[in-house]
Write a protein that holds these residues in place. Sequence first.
Motif, PDB file in Angstrom:
ATOM      1  N   MET A  38       0.677  -1.303  -0.290  1.00  0.00           N
ATOM      2  CA  MET A  38       0.187  -0.061  -0.520  1.00  0.00           C
ATOM      3  C   MET A  38       0.527   0.873  -0.175  1.00  0.00           C
ATOM      4  O   MET A  38       0.532   2.080  -0.745  1.00  0.00           O
ATOM      5  CB  MET A  38      -0.594   0.001   1.204  1.00  0.00           C
ATOM      6  CG  MET A  38      -1.953   1.269   1.083  1.00  0.00           C
ATOM      7  SD  MET A  38      -2.732   1.223   0.195  1.00  0.00           S
ATOM      8  CE  MET A  38      -4.206  -0.250   0.617  1.00  0.00           C
ATOM      9  N   SER A  39       2.053   1.120   1.190  1.00  0.00           N
ATOM     10  CA  SER A  39       2.853   2.356   0.843  1.00  0.00           C
ATOM     11  C   SER A  39       3.356   2.652  -0.202  1.00  0.00           C
ATOM     12  O   SER A  39       3.331   4.161  -0.975  1.00  0.00           O
ATOM     13  CB  SER A  39       3.730   2.089   1.643  1.00  0.00           C
ATOM     14  OG  SER A  39       4.922   0.730   1.964  1.00  0.00           O
ATOM     15  N   GLY A  40       4.010   1.270  -0.691  1.00  0.00           N
ATOM     16  CA  GLY A  40       4.029   2.108  -2.615  1.00  0.00           C
ATOM     17  C   GLY A  40       3.267   2.600  -3.729  1.00  0.00           C
ATOM     18  O   GLY A  40       3.399   3.167  -4.294  1.00  0.00           O
ATOM     19  N   GLU A  41       2.095   2.141  -3.036  1.00  0.00           N
ATOM     20  CA  GLU A  41       1.771   2.235  -4.503  1.00  0.00           C
ATOM     21  C   GLU A  41       0.992   4.257  -4.420  1.00  0.00           C
ATOM     22  O   GLU A  41       0.639   5.386  -4.818  1.00  0.00           O
ATOM     23  CB  GLU A  41      -0.352   2.084  -3.880  1.00  0.00           C
ATOM     24  CG  GLU A  41      -0.209   0.322  -5.218  1.00  0.00           C
ATOM     25  CD  GLU A  41      -1.455  -0.207  -4.484  1.00  0.00           C
ATOM     26  OE1 GLU A  41      -2.589   0.916  -4.819  1.00  0.00           O
ATOM     27  OE2 GLU A  41      -1.817  -1.573  -4.846  1.00  0.00           O
ATOM     28  N   ILE A  42       0.825   4.746  -2.648  1.00  0.00           N
ATOM     29  CA  ILE A  42       1.204   5.745  -1.835  1.00  0.00           C
ATOM     30  C   ILE A  42       2.160   6.725  -2.775  1.00  0.00           C
ATOM     31  O   ILE A  42       1.896   7.910  -3.329  1.00  0.00           O
ATOM     32  CB  ILE A  42       0.649   6.040  -0.333  1.00  0.00           C
ATOM     33  CG1 ILE A  42      -0.384   5.891  -0.094  1.00  0.00           C
ATOM     34  CG2 ILE A  42       0.887   7.581  -0.308  1.00  0.00           C
ATOM     35  CD1 ILE A  42      -0.602   5.554   1.414  1.00  0.00           C
ATOM     36  N   SER A  43       3.228   6.289  -2.528  1.00  0.00           N
ATOM     37  CA  SER A  43       4.308   6.935  -2.912  1.00  0.00           C
ATOM     38  C   SER A  43       4.371   7.525  -4.581  1.00  0.00           C
ATOM     39  O   SER A  43       4.810   8.401  -4.899  1.00  0.00           O
ATOM     40  CB  SER A  43       5.833   5.915  -2.337  1.00  0.00           C
ATOM     41  OG  SER A  43       5.926   6.132  -1.261  1.00  0.00           O
ATOM     42  N   LYS A  44       3.816   6.058  -5.204  1.00  0.00           N
ATOM     43  CA  LYS A  44       3.825   5.803  -6.663  1.00  0.00           C
ATOM     44  C   LYS A  44       3.041   7.167  -7.737  1.00  0.00           C
ATOM     45  O   LYS A  44       3.295   8.362  -8.546  1.00  0.00           O
ATOM     46  CB  LYS A  44       3.084   4.515  -7.194  1.00  0.00           C
ATOM     47  CG  LYS A  44       3.309   4.788  -9.001  1.00  0.00           C
ATOM     48  CD  LYS A  44       2.931   3.358  -9.563  1.00  0.00           C
ATOM     49  CE  LYS A  44       2.863   3.285 -10.996  1.00  0.00           C
ATOM     50  NZ  LYS A  44       1.698   4.659 -11.765  1.00  0.00           N
ATOM     51  N   SER A  45       1.711   7.193  -6.294  1.00  0.00           N
ATOM     52  CA  SER A  45       0.426   8.142  -6.825  1.00  0.00           C
ATOM     53  C   SER A  45       1.234   9.616  -5.758  1.00  0.00           C
ATOM     54  O   SER A  45       0.786  10.954  -7.011  1.00  0.00           O
ATOM     55  CB  SER A  45      -0.660   8.268  -6.068  1.00  0.00           C
ATOM     56  OG  SER A  45      -1.826   8.864  -6.055  1.00  0.00           O
TER      57      SER A  45
ATOM     58  N   GLY B 199       3.979  10.870  -5.835  1.00  0.00           N
ATOM     59  CA  GLY B 199       4.878  11.250  -7.390  1.00  0.00           C
ATOM     60  C   GLY B 199       5.028  11.474  -8.348  1.00  0.00           C
ATOM     61  O   GLY B 199       5.106  12.614  -9.878  1.00  0.00           O
ATOM     62  N   GLU B 200       3.127  10.993  -9.038  1.00  0.00           N
ATOM     63  CA  GLU B 200       2.807  10.843 -10.395  1.00  0.00           C
ATOM     64  C   GLU B 200       2.049  12.443 -10.283  1.00  0.00           C
ATOM     65  O   GLU B 200       1.887  13.427 -11.411  1.00  0.00           O
ATOM     66  CB  GLU B 200       1.666  10.509 -11.142  1.00  0.00           C
ATOM     67  CG  GLU B 200       2.655   8.493 -10.832  1.00  0.00           C
ATOM     68  CD  GLU B 200       1.208   7.470 -11.493  1.00  0.00           C
ATOM     69  OE1 GLU B 200       0.586   7.711 -10.963  1.00  0.00           O
ATOM     70  OE2 GLU B 200       2.125   6.830 -11.813  1.00  0.00           O
ATOM     71  N   ARG B 201       1.854  13.385  -8.843  1.00  0.00           N
ATOM     72  CA  ARG B 201       1.372  14.031  -8.435  1.00  0.00           C
ATOM     73  C   ARG B 201       1.732  15.355  -9.026  1.00  0.00           C
ATOM     74  O   ARG B 201       2.330  16.282  -9.719  1.00  0.00           O
ATOM     75  CB  ARG B 201       0.370  14.127  -7.209  1.00  0.00           C
ATOM     76  CG  ARG B 201       0.116  15.554  -7.288  1.00  0.00           C
ATOM     77  CD  ARG B 201      -1.231  16.065  -8.605  1.00  0.00           C
ATOM     78  NE  ARG B 201      -1.901  17.672  -7.206  1.00  0.00           N
ATOM     79  CZ  ARG B 201      -1.998  18.203  -8.253  1.00  0.00           C
ATOM     80  NH1 ARG B 201      -2.371  18.204  -9.410  1.00  0.00           N
ATOM     81  NH2 ARG B 201      -2.533  19.565  -7.473  1.00  0.00           N
ATOM     82  N   GLY B 202       3.521  15.095  -8.509  1.00  0.00           N
ATOM     83  CA  GLY B 202       3.975  16.074  -8.227  1.00  0.00           C
ATOM     84  C   GLY B 202       4.819  16.702 -10.207  1.00  0.00           C
ATOM     85  O   GLY B 202       5.249  17.386 -10.305  1.00  0.00           O
ATOM     86  N   GLU B 203       5.064  14.844 -10.459  1.00  0.00           N
ATOM     87  CA  GLU B 203       5.632  14.910 -11.871  1.00  0.00           C
ATOM     88  C   GLU B 203       4.079  15.682 -12.955  1.00  0.00           C
ATOM     89  O   GLU B 203       4.809  16.800 -13.855  1.00  0.00           O
ATOM     90  CB  GLU B 203       5.720  14.136 -13.064  1.00  0.00           C
ATOM     91  CG  GLU B 203       6.983  13.087 -12.306  1.00  0.00           C
ATOM     92  CD  GLU B 203       7.243  11.678 -12.659  1.00  0.00           C
ATOM     93  OE1 GLU B 203       6.790  12.102 -13.721  1.00  0.00           O
ATOM     94  OE2 GLU B 203       8.069  10.951 -12.106  1.00  0.00           O
ATOM     95  N   GLU B 204       2.874  15.420 -12.541  1.00  0.00           N
ATOM     96  CA  GLU B 204       2.463  16.340 -13.094  1.00  0.00           C
ATOM     97  C   GLU B 204       2.430  17.953 -12.830  1.00  0.00           C
ATOM     98  O   GLU B 204       2.193  18.795 -13.838  1.00  0.00           O
ATOM     99  CB  GLU B 204       0.204  15.737 -13.024  1.00  0.00           C
ATOM    100  CG  GLU B 204      -0.989  16.523 -13.200  1.00  0.00           C
ATOM    101  CD  GLU B 204      -1.745  16.239 -12.592  1.00  0.00           C
ATOM    102  OE1 GLU B 204      -3.239  16.396 -13.092  1.00  0.00           O
ATOM    103  OE2 GLU B 204      -1.620  15.467 -11.130  1.00  0.00           O
ATOM    104  N   VAL B 205       2.327  18.135 -11.934  1.00  0.00           N
ATOM    105  CA  VAL B 205       2.356  20.103 -11.416  1.00  0.00           C
ATOM    106  C   VAL B 205       3.377  20.591 -12.271  1.00  0.00           C
ATOM    107  O   VAL B 205       3.561  21.434 -12.731  1.00  0.00           O
ATOM    108  CB  VAL B 205       2.739  19.768  -9.743  1.00  0.00           C
ATOM    109  CG1 VAL B 205       2.663  21.062  -9.146  1.00  0.00           C
ATOM    110  CG2 VAL B 205       0.951  19.813  -9.560  1.00  0.00           C
TER     111      VAL B 205
END
Length: 309
Positions: A1-8, A10-16
């Motif tokens: 679960m923590s891996g999925e949260i970290s991935k999410s 990271g993706e939000r950061g790259e999107e911004v």
Amino acid sequence: MSGEISKSIGERGEEVAKKIFTEIFGYENISTGISIECFNGGNHKIGKAKSDKTSHGIDGLIGDVSELSNRVLDVGYISVKKTEKVGYKKSELSKHIRDIAYGMECFKKSKTFSDFKRNFSKIKETNLIGILIYFSDLDDNYRSLNEYVLEYNIPSDLDFDNLIIIDNKKISFFIDTIYNDKIKFGNDNVNFVYHNSGLNPSIQNYYGSKIPIYYLYSSIIVTRIKTNDELLLKFYYADEFNIEILSGMIDLAIDYDKLDSINKISFSFKDYVKSENQTEIENILLQYRKNINTSKFEITGHNPTLKNL
């Protein structure tokens, strides 16, 4: 679960980051999701990591020939760190700065960097600039990193030439000013003004669609806006109204408007309150009326409110 949260996260950061650099700063070609080899794994561990680091991830890579210096290539190495907390901590900032420093150290030796530079011709010098975007969706939009990490110094063992840190406050500044004006006037009608540095190319562009990377250090951004058949020169200042800052911006406006070709000159401040500053402004404008037509001046806040109409 923590891996999925970290991935999410990271993706939000790259999107911004991608939105900021493409839609606000004008860099249409931003490379993302790059991985490079770590050339010094034994020394590039961060925090409590036990294993050697074998690679570095680059969240974004931009570059262009400088509009401020002749035959110089400016390359921006972007690292995005999105925190799920309220406030910034020195320990986290130190970790993020060490991470981007290590990544840039290896990037300088990488084939990715040499290949990137081959896209530009007749370059005599390359400046590599680290850009750390460190923000929180949960904190106040205008929260400044400086409020939490006063007197922070970059560790002396890190090899940094240039580092720009963009926090919540700076991101909101760019959105309230440049981004909103691009929406209002149209993307193609808003350009960044390039000042004469004395080192500019012999055939200089005076404005363009891309912001020079070094301008991201500044609290003042200047744009040229075309609206109908008129030209608007607009100065944005990141903080509250300051009479000395206004005076400095007027000096720049006089330099930019030597041919009296600009129809309106606007000076925009954060949270400007007209009733508090009107007398002070009128006094300083009297000093400039011999040098420029001050009737075309407009002083306002980034966002129109009852206080600055």
